[in-house]
Design a protein around this motif. Structure first.
Motif, mmCIF file in Angstrom:
data_model
loop_
_atom_site.group_PDB
_atom_site.id
_atom_site.type_symbol
_atom_site.label_atom_id
_atom_site.label_comp_id
_atom_site.label_asym_id
_atom_site.label_seq_id
_atom_site.Cartn_x
_atom_site.Cartn_y
_atom_site.Cartn_z
ATOM 1 N N ARG A 63 -7.537 -21.570 -22.792
ATOM 2 C CA ARG A 63 -7.390 -22.735 -23.674
ATOM 3 C C ARG A 63 -7.852 -24.019 -22.978
ATOM 4 O O ARG A 63 -8.485 -24.868 -23.596
ATOM 5 C CB ARG A 63 -5.959 -22.851 -24.177
ATOM 6 N N GLN B 102 -10.975 -41.794 -25.537
ATOM 7 C CA GLN B 102 -10.966 -40.398 -25.978
ATOM 8 C C GLN B 102 -10.143 -39.628 -24.956
ATOM 9 O O GLN B 102 -10.571 -39.463 -23.827
ATOM 10 C CB GLN B 102 -12.393 -39.852 -26.048
ATOM 11 N N TYR C 28 -8.017 -36.049 -24.340
ATOM 12 C CA TYR C 28 -7.740 -34.697 -24.824
ATOM 13 C C TYR C 28 -6.340 -34.308 -24.371
ATOM 14 O O TYR C 28 -5.960 -34.589 -23.228
ATOM 15 C CB TYR C 28 -8.776 -33.720 -24.274
ATOM 16 N N ASP D 100 -5.014 -31.426 -29.051
ATOM 17 C CA ASP D 100 -6.200 -30.584 -29.141
ATOM 18 C C ASP D 100 -5.863 -29.103 -29.106
ATOM 19 O O ASP D 100 -6.648 -28.273 -29.543
ATOM 20 C CB ASP D 100 -7.164 -30.941 -28.007
ATOM 21 N N ASP D 101 -4.679 -28.789 -28.579
ATOM 22 C CA ASP D 101 -4.206 -27.408 -28.569
ATOM 23 C C ASP D 101 -2.714 -27.430 -28.270
ATOM 24 O O ASP D 101 -2.159 -28.451 -27.846
ATOM 25 C CB ASP D 101 -4.945 -26.562 -27.525
ATOM 26 N N LEU E 136 -0.077 -31.035 -33.652
ATOM 27 C CA LEU E 136 -1.491 -30.879 -33.992
ATOM 28 C C LEU E 136 -1.955 -31.974 -34.954
ATOM 29 O O LEU E 136 -3.041 -32.522 -34.808
ATOM 30 C CB LEU E 136 -1.758 -29.489 -34.565
ATOM 31 N N PHE F 260 -7.829 -35.730 -19.627
ATOM 32 C CA PHE F 260 -7.259 -34.525 -20.218
ATOM 33 C C PHE F 260 -5.814 -34.440 -19.759
ATOM 34 O O PHE F 260 -5.542 -34.450 -18.555
ATOM 35 C CB PHE F 260 -8.071 -33.314 -19.756
ATOM 36 N N ARG G 72 -15.454 -28.421 -24.959
ATOM 37 C CA ARG G 72 -15.659 -29.428 -26.013
ATOM 38 C C ARG G 72 -15.996 -30.782 -25.411
ATOM 39 O O ARG G 72 -16.769 -31.547 -25.973
ATOM 40 C CB ARG G 72 -14.425 -29.555 -26.897
ATOM 41 N N ILE H 62 -11.049 -26.502 -24.174
ATOM 42 C CA ILE H 62 -10.997 -27.960 -24.353
ATOM 43 C C ILE H 62 -12.056 -28.628 -23.478
ATOM 44 O O ILE H 62 -12.769 -29.529 -23.921
ATOM 45 C CB ILE H 62 -9.585 -28.508 -24.047
ATOM 46 N N LYS I 92 -2.832 -41.241 -28.448
ATOM 47 C CA LYS I 92 -3.747 -41.138 -29.587
ATOM 48 C C LYS I 92 -3.813 -42.428 -30.398
ATOM 49 O O LYS I 92 -4.751 -42.623 -31.159
ATOM 50 C CB LYS I 92 -3.352 -39.959 -30.491
ATOM 51 N N LEU J 75 -3.375 -31.174 -24.332
ATOM 52 C CA LEU J 75 -2.856 -29.818 -24.539
ATOM 53 C C LEU J 75 -1.347 -29.923 -24.431
ATOM 54 O O LEU J 75 -0.825 -30.329 -23.389
ATOM 55 C CB LEU J 75 -3.386 -28.859 -23.473
ATOM 56 N N GLY K 243 -2.725 -35.169 -33.285
ATOM 57 C CA GLY K 243 -3.956 -35.209 -32.508
ATOM 58 C C GLY K 243 -4.006 -34.327 -31.276
ATOM 59 O O GLY K 243 -4.968 -34.395 -30.513
#
Length: 140
Positions: free
Chosen positions: A130, A91, A93, A115-116, A110, A65, A137, A134, A85, A95, A113
Protein backbone atom coordinates in the motif's frame (compact mmCIF):
# COMPACT_ATOMS: atom_id res chain seq x y z
CA UNK A 1 28.58 9.94 -10.10
CA UNK A 2 26.46 8.79 -7.16
CA UNK A 3 26.28 12.39 -5.92
CA UNK A 4 24.82 13.79 -9.14
CA UNK A 5 22.26 11.00 -9.31
CA UNK A 6 21.38 11.67 -5.67
CA UNK A 7 20.90 15.40 -6.34
CA UNK A 8 18.37 14.75 -9.10
CA UNK A 9 16.03 12.86 -6.80
CA UNK A 10 12.95 14.53 -5.41
CA UNK A 11 12.81 14.87 -1.63
CA UNK A 12 10.15 12.79 0.13
CA UNK A 13 9.43 13.43 3.79
CA UNK A 14 7.75 10.44 5.40
CA UNK A 15 6.28 11.19 8.81
CA UNK A 16 5.00 8.47 11.11
CA UNK A 17 2.54 9.79 13.67
CA UNK A 18 1.75 7.07 16.20
CA UNK A 19 1.86 7.09 20.00
CA UNK A 20 3.09 3.46 20.10
CA UNK A 21 6.91 3.52 20.07
CA UNK A 22 7.09 -0.13 18.98
CA UNK A 23 4.96 0.58 15.91
CA UNK A 24 7.04 3.70 15.15
CA UNK A 25 10.25 1.66 15.31
CA UNK A 26 8.82 -1.14 13.17
CA UNK A 27 7.48 1.28 10.54
CA UNK A 28 10.80 3.14 10.31
CA UNK A 29 12.58 -0.19 9.83
CA UNK A 30 10.08 -1.34 7.18
CA UNK A 31 10.32 1.95 5.27
CA UNK A 32 14.12 1.95 5.31
CA UNK A 33 14.16 -1.56 3.82
CA UNK A 34 11.79 -0.67 0.98
CA UNK A 35 13.13 0.13 -2.46
CA UNK A 36 12.05 3.74 -2.97
CA UNK A 37 14.90 4.76 -5.24
CA UNK A 38 13.08 7.51 -7.14
CA UNK A 39 13.10 9.74 -4.04
CA UNK A 40 15.57 10.94 -1.46
CA UNK A 41 13.80 9.79 1.71
CA UNK A 42 13.68 11.56 5.08
CA UNK A 43 11.81 9.52 7.73
CA UNK A 44 10.81 10.86 11.15
CA UNK A 45 8.44 9.58 13.81
CA UNK A 46 6.21 11.62 16.12
CA UNK A 47 4.26 10.57 19.21
CA UNK A 48 1.21 12.68 18.39
CA UNK A 49 -0.23 15.26 16.04
CA UNK A 50 0.71 18.22 18.23
CA UNK A 51 4.37 17.20 18.21
CA UNK A 52 4.21 16.76 14.43
CA UNK A 53 2.63 20.17 13.74
CA UNK A 54 4.91 21.94 16.24
CA UNK A 55 7.92 20.53 14.35
CA UNK A 56 6.86 22.57 11.27
CA UNK A 57 7.86 19.55 9.16
CA UNK A 58 5.25 20.33 6.51
CA UNK A 59 7.15 23.56 5.80
CA UNK A 60 10.11 21.53 4.50
CA UNK A 61 10.28 21.80 0.68
CA UNK A 62 9.48 18.50 -0.97
CA UNK A 63 6.71 15.95 -1.02
CA UNK A 64 5.06 14.72 2.14
CA UNK A 65 3.65 11.33 3.03
CA UNK A 66 2.14 10.70 6.46
CA UNK A 67 1.37 7.38 8.12
CA UNK A 68 -1.10 8.32 10.84
CA UNK A 69 -2.50 6.31 13.73
CA UNK A 70 -6.25 6.74 14.04
CA UNK A 71 -6.43 6.59 17.82
CA UNK A 72 -4.12 8.83 19.85
CA UNK A 73 -4.73 10.70 23.09
CA UNK A 74 -3.56 14.23 22.17
CA UNK A 75 -4.82 14.64 18.60
CA UNK A 76 -6.38 11.68 16.85
CA UNK A 77 -5.76 10.68 13.27
CA UNK A 78 -8.98 12.20 11.93
CA UNK A 79 -8.05 15.60 13.42
CA UNK A 80 -4.57 15.37 11.84
CA UNK A 81 -6.08 14.33 8.51
CA UNK A 82 -8.57 17.24 8.56
CA UNK A 83 -5.86 19.77 9.40
CA UNK A 84 -3.45 18.49 6.74
CA UNK A 85 -6.09 18.27 4.00
CA UNK A 86 -7.55 21.70 4.82
CA UNK A 87 -4.30 23.35 3.68
CA UNK A 88 -4.86 23.35 -0.06
CA UNK A 89 -1.44 24.88 -0.74
CA UNK A 90 0.25 21.55 -0.02
CA UNK A 91 -0.18 18.10 -1.55
CA UNK A 92 0.13 15.70 1.38
CA UNK A 93 -0.48 11.97 1.02
CA UNK A 94 -1.92 10.20 4.05
CA UNK A 95 -2.14 6.52 4.93
CA UNK A 96 -4.31 5.92 7.97
CA UNK A 97 -3.11 3.03 10.13
CA UNK A 98 -5.77 2.48 12.74
CA UNK A 99 -7.43 0.11 15.14
CA UNK A 100 -10.75 1.65 14.09
CA UNK A 101 -12.33 -1.00 11.89
CA UNK A 102 -15.97 0.01 11.56
CA UNK A 103 -16.95 0.77 7.96
CA UNK A 104 -18.33 4.22 8.87
CA UNK A 105 -14.98 5.20 10.49
CA UNK A 106 -12.99 4.00 7.48
CA UNK A 107 -15.40 5.74 5.11
CA UNK A 108 -15.09 9.01 7.08
CA UNK A 109 -11.28 8.99 6.80
CA UNK A 110 -11.41 8.24 3.07
CA UNK A 111 -14.00 10.99 2.49
CA UNK A 112 -11.77 13.44 4.37
CA UNK A 113 -8.98 12.69 1.93
CA UNK A 114 -6.99 9.74 3.27
CA UNK A 115 -5.22 8.10 0.35
CA UNK A 116 -5.52 4.66 1.93
CA UNK A 117 -6.60 3.00 5.16
CA UNK A 118 -5.06 -0.04 6.85
CA UNK A 119 -6.49 -1.56 10.02
CA UNK A 120 -4.41 -2.82 12.95
CA UNK A 121 -3.21 -5.45 13.40
CA UNK A 122 -1.77 -5.32 9.90
CA UNK A 123 0.24 -7.48 7.55
CA UNK A 124 3.71 -6.04 6.90
CA UNK A 125 3.59 -7.21 3.27
CA UNK A 126 0.20 -5.55 2.72
CA UNK A 127 1.40 -2.32 4.33
CA UNK A 128 4.52 -2.30 2.13
CA UNK A 129 2.38 -2.79 -0.97
CA UNK A 130 0.00 0.00 0.00
CA UNK A 131 2.89 2.38 0.76
CA UNK A 132 4.46 1.51 -2.62
CA UNK A 133 1.13 2.20 -4.36
CA UNK A 134 0.86 5.66 -2.82
CA UNK A 135 4.48 6.45 -3.69
CA UNK A 136 3.84 5.27 -7.28
CA UNK A 137 1.02 7.83 -7.50
CA UNK A 138 3.41 10.53 -6.25
CA UNK A 139 5.89 9.66 -9.01
CA UNK A 140 3.45 10.62 -11.74
Amino acid sequence: METSRHQNKRKLFISIIDNDVMIQTMLVRILKMMNIDQFEIDIKAYEDGMQFFESKRLDDPGEHFLIVDGIMPVMDGIEILQKVKSDLSKQVYVLMLSGRKRPNEINKALKLGADDYVTKPFSIKELQTRVQQIIQRMKQ
